[in-house]
Scaffold this motif. Structure first.
Motif, mmCIF file in Angstrom:
data_model
loop_
_atom_site.group_PDB
_atom_site.id
_atom_site.type_symbol
_atom_site.label_atom_id
_atom_site.label_comp_id
_atom_site.label_asym_id
_atom_site.label_seq_id
_atom_site.Cartn_x
_atom_site.Cartn_y
_atom_site.Cartn_z
ATOM 1 N N SER A 238 67.388 1.733 -23.460
ATOM 2 C CA SER A 238 67.450 1.709 -24.931
ATOM 3 C C SER A 238 67.730 0.301 -25.436
ATOM 4 N N MET A 239 68.730 -0.349 -24.847
ATOM 5 C CA MET A 239 69.095 -1.704 -25.265
ATOM 6 C C MET A 239 67.934 -2.680 -25.055
ATOM 7 N N THR A 240 67.272 -2.563 -23.913
ATOM 8 C CA THR A 240 66.175 -3.475 -23.608
ATOM 9 C C THR A 240 64.994 -3.247 -24.539
ATOM 10 N N THR A 241 64.697 -1.997 -24.859
ATOM 11 C CA THR A 241 63.573 -1.682 -25.743
ATOM 12 C C THR A 241 63.715 -2.366 -27.098
ATOM 13 N N LEU A 242 64.934 -2.459 -27.589
ATOM 14 C CA LEU A 242 65.170 -3.063 -28.901
ATOM 15 C C LEU A 242 65.227 -4.588 -28.847
ATOM 16 N N GLN A 243 65.197 -5.151 -27.639
ATOM 17 C CA GLN A 243 65.311 -6.605 -27.508
ATOM 18 C C GLN A 243 63.987 -7.288 -27.194
ATOM 19 N N ALA B 129 57.858 -3.194 -25.852
ATOM 20 C CA ALA B 129 58.657 -2.080 -26.371
ATOM 21 C C ALA B 129 57.847 -0.792 -26.425
ATOM 22 N N SER B 130 56.553 -0.904 -26.718
ATOM 23 C CA SER B 130 55.704 0.286 -26.766
ATOM 24 C C SER B 130 55.671 0.985 -25.413
ATOM 25 N N LEU C 274 61.434 5.826 -21.985
ATOM 26 C CA LEU C 274 62.706 6.350 -22.492
ATOM 27 C C LEU C 274 62.541 7.782 -22.991
ATOM 28 N N ALA C 275 61.487 8.034 -23.762
ATOM 29 C CA ALA C 275 61.253 9.393 -24.266
ATOM 30 C C ALA C 275 60.947 10.356 -23.133
ATOM 31 N N GLY C 276 60.346 9.841 -22.060
ATOM 32 C CA GLY C 276 60.019 10.704 -20.930
ATOM 33 C C GLY C 276 61.249 11.170 -20.164
ATOM 34 N N ILE C 277 62.271 10.315 -20.057
ATOM 35 C CA ILE C 277 63.456 10.705 -19.291
ATOM 36 C C ILE C 277 64.551 11.311 -20.161
ATOM 37 N N ASP D 3 66.239 12.785 -26.443
ATOM 38 C CA ASP D 3 67.320 12.633 -27.427
ATOM 39 C C ASP D 3 67.783 11.183 -27.517
ATOM 40 N N ALA D 4 67.879 10.512 -26.373
ATOM 41 C CA ALA D 4 68.295 9.109 -26.377
ATOM 42 C C ALA D 4 67.242 8.223 -27.021
ATOM 43 N N ALA D 5 65.998 8.654 -26.999
ATOM 44 C CA ALA D 5 64.923 7.850 -27.578
ATOM 45 C C ALA D 5 64.943 7.873 -29.103
ATOM 46 N N MET D 6 65.462 8.930 -29.709
ATOM 47 C CA MET D 6 65.370 9.065 -31.155
ATOM 48 C C MET D 6 66.125 7.975 -31.922
ATOM 49 N N PRO D 7 67.357 7.561 -31.519
ATOM 50 C CA PRO D 7 67.984 6.440 -32.239
ATOM 51 C C PRO D 7 67.174 5.150 -32.148
ATOM 52 N N VAL D 8 66.527 4.916 -31.010
ATOM 53 C CA VAL D 8 65.676 3.747 -30.853
ATOM 54 C C VAL D 8 64.475 3.849 -31.774
ATOM 55 N N ILE D 9 63.854 5.020 -31.813
ATOM 56 C CA ILE D 9 62.711 5.246 -32.701
ATOM 57 C C ILE D 9 63.125 5.064 -34.156
ATOM 58 N N HIS D 10 64.332 5.538 -34.507
ATOM 59 C CA HIS D 10 64.830 5.386 -35.886
ATOM 60 C C HIS D 10 64.906 3.919 -36.277
ATOM 61 N N GLN D 11 65.445 3.100 -35.382
ATOM 62 C CA GLN D 11 65.583 1.676 -35.696
ATOM 63 C C GLN D 11 64.228 0.990 -35.790
ATOM 64 N N ILE D 12 63.300 1.384 -34.915
ATOM 65 C CA ILE D 12 61.962 0.766 -34.938
ATOM 66 C C ILE D 12 61.234 1.123 -36.229
ATOM 67 N N LEU D 13 61.287 2.391 -36.627
ATOM 68 C CA LEU D 13 60.566 2.819 -37.827
ATOM 69 C C LEU D 13 61.212 2.287 -39.100
ATOM 70 N N ALA D 14 62.475 1.907 -39.020
ATOM 71 C CA ALA D 14 63.175 1.377 -40.197
ATOM 72 C C ALA D 14 62.848 -0.096 -40.427
ATOM 73 N N GLU D 15 62.174 -0.729 -39.466
ATOM 74 C CA GLU D 15 61.868 -2.153 -39.559
ATOM 75 C C GLU D 15 60.353 -2.354 -39.517
ATOM 76 N N ALA D 16 59.941 -3.584 -39.771
ATOM 77 C CA ALA D 16 58.513 -3.920 -39.698
ATOM 78 C C ALA D 16 58.147 -4.227 -38.250
ATOM 79 N N HIS D 17 57.212 -3.454 -37.705
ATOM 80 C CA HIS D 17 56.819 -3.638 -36.308
ATOM 81 C C HIS D 17 55.317 -3.489 -36.162
ATOM 82 N N ASP D 18 54.836 -3.906 -35.005
ATOM 83 C CA ASP D 18 53.423 -3.789 -34.661
ATOM 84 C C ASP D 18 52.971 -2.335 -34.787
ATOM 85 N N GLU D 19 51.748 -2.142 -35.310
ATOM 86 C CA GLU D 19 51.268 -0.772 -35.543
ATOM 87 C C GLU D 19 51.129 0.046 -34.261
ATOM 88 N N HIS D 20 50.879 -0.609 -33.120
ATOM 89 C CA HIS D 20 50.771 0.126 -31.868
ATOM 90 C C HIS D 20 52.133 0.679 -31.441
#
Length: 355
Positions: free
Chosen positions: A207-212, A218-219, A225-228, A231-248
């Protein structure tokens, strides 16, 4: 041989060249036959060793006291192969592995593996690396850690998997950065390795590495992360969707999200300028939305991209459910493309009900 002394130099040269070619051919033939015999002998030794040690290890795995013979070095590859096969078998249990560990202690497997990890033929090295993971001995940990940078993706990924088996808490801090760096590691092998280590160990570091890392990496990581641990992936997804990121990366998050906690973000992405983001947003809305979200999907039935229209119509079918309600929505549409795609999905629904 008198003609050699009286012939032209070119004829003499041609004669001796022919003699040399014949001799070289005979030498090459003898070498090939010798190599074939040597390889056949090695295969026989390997086959006999594998058969012998399979019986010993299976007997030990069943809990019965096994008679453990001495193991010459020539039998090590056969032992490694069987050792790995039995440990990777779906029916392998803790008790069976404990029984095989007793055999390993008697034959000095730890020292044999430590030596074999960086010696011998390529296949035997790989088998030794994998076997070290099954043995779970700390002794080869540092040697395996150095192999994470090996040029061969097979060697390096095998070493990573063994490290995660030996000491996952320590290894995860070494392995996850390598997942970022090694584009030559097969995704299936990475997913298997992370799954074996368990989400409790892997999820925090991943999770920490994905956000860095950058969006391209990160894609890839968010899928692992979602595969293993969805539930742990959802906070990461929340932060990604709350910011401007690559469409992929945004599309990946939409595909792997596991609950509807991010529906507000999904609704906004229905109007994203990139069509594949709109398509995945519509699909996510169909998975997690409710009947009240049907109104937000209807404008996408007129989208310029067929796949966006199709996925939106499928999502509507899931949200609305009843065929009559879908027909009512279709009849209220004025756009020809919107009506056609809904008619297509209604036909699919009818065909599925008939089947």
């Amino acid at each position: 041989m008198d003609f050699l002394s009286s012939s032209e130099a070119r004829l003499v040269f041609a004669f001796w060249l022919g003699v040399c070619v014949v001799i070289a051919s005979l030498v090459l033939l003898v070498a090939i036959l010798a190599i074939r015999q040597w390889v056949a002998r090695g295969e026989r030794i390997h086959r006999r060793a594998a058969e012998q040690w399979r019986k010993v290890l299976v007997e030990a795995a069943s809990g019965a006291p096994a008679a453990v013979p001495g193991m010459p070095r020539s039998e090590e590859p056969g032992f490694f192969d069987v050792w790995n096969e039995l440990h990777d078998a779906p029916e392998s249990t803790v008790a069976a592995r404990a029984g095989m560990a007793k055999v390993a202690a008697q034959v000095g497997l730890e020292d044999r593996l430590y030596r074999a990890i960086d010696q011998g033929a390529f296949h035997h090295r790989i088998m030794a690396i994998i076997a070290a993971g099954h043995l779970k001995s700390d002794k080869p940990f540092d040697k395996l850690a150095r192999l994470l940078g090996d040029n061969s993706p097979i060697v390096s990924l095998s070493a990573a998997r063994s490290l995660m088996k030996i000491d996952p808490e320590r290894a995860v801090r070494l392995v996850v950065p390598k997942i970022v760096d090694r584009n030559d590691w097969v995704d299936g092998g990475i997913a298997q390795m992370l799954g074996e280590a368990g989400s409790a160990v892997v999820a925090p570091e991943l999770s920490m590495t994905t956000l860095q890392v950058n969006d391209g990496v990160a894609s890839r990581l968010v899928r692992f992360l979602a595969g293993i641990d969805p539930d742990a992936a959802m906070p990461v997804i929340h932060q990604i969707l709350a910011e401007a990121h690559d469409e992929h990366l945004v599309s990946t998050c939409l595909q792997v999200m596991s609950d509807g906690t991010e529906l507000d973000s999904v609704r906004k992405l229905l109007r994203h300028p990139r069509w594949h983001v709109r398509m995945h947003a519509a699909t996510a809305m169909g998975r997690f939305g409710g009947p009240q979200d049907a109104q937000d999907l209807q404008p996408l039935l007129q989208d310029s991209q067929w796949w966006v229209r199709y996925r939106s119509a499928q999502a509507l079918r899931k949200l609305v459910g009843a065929r009559e309600d879908l027909q009512r929505i279709r009849d209220g549409l004025s756009d020809r493309f919107a009506r056609d795609i809904l008619e297509h999905v209604i036909a699919e629904q009818t065909l599925g009900a008939v089947r």
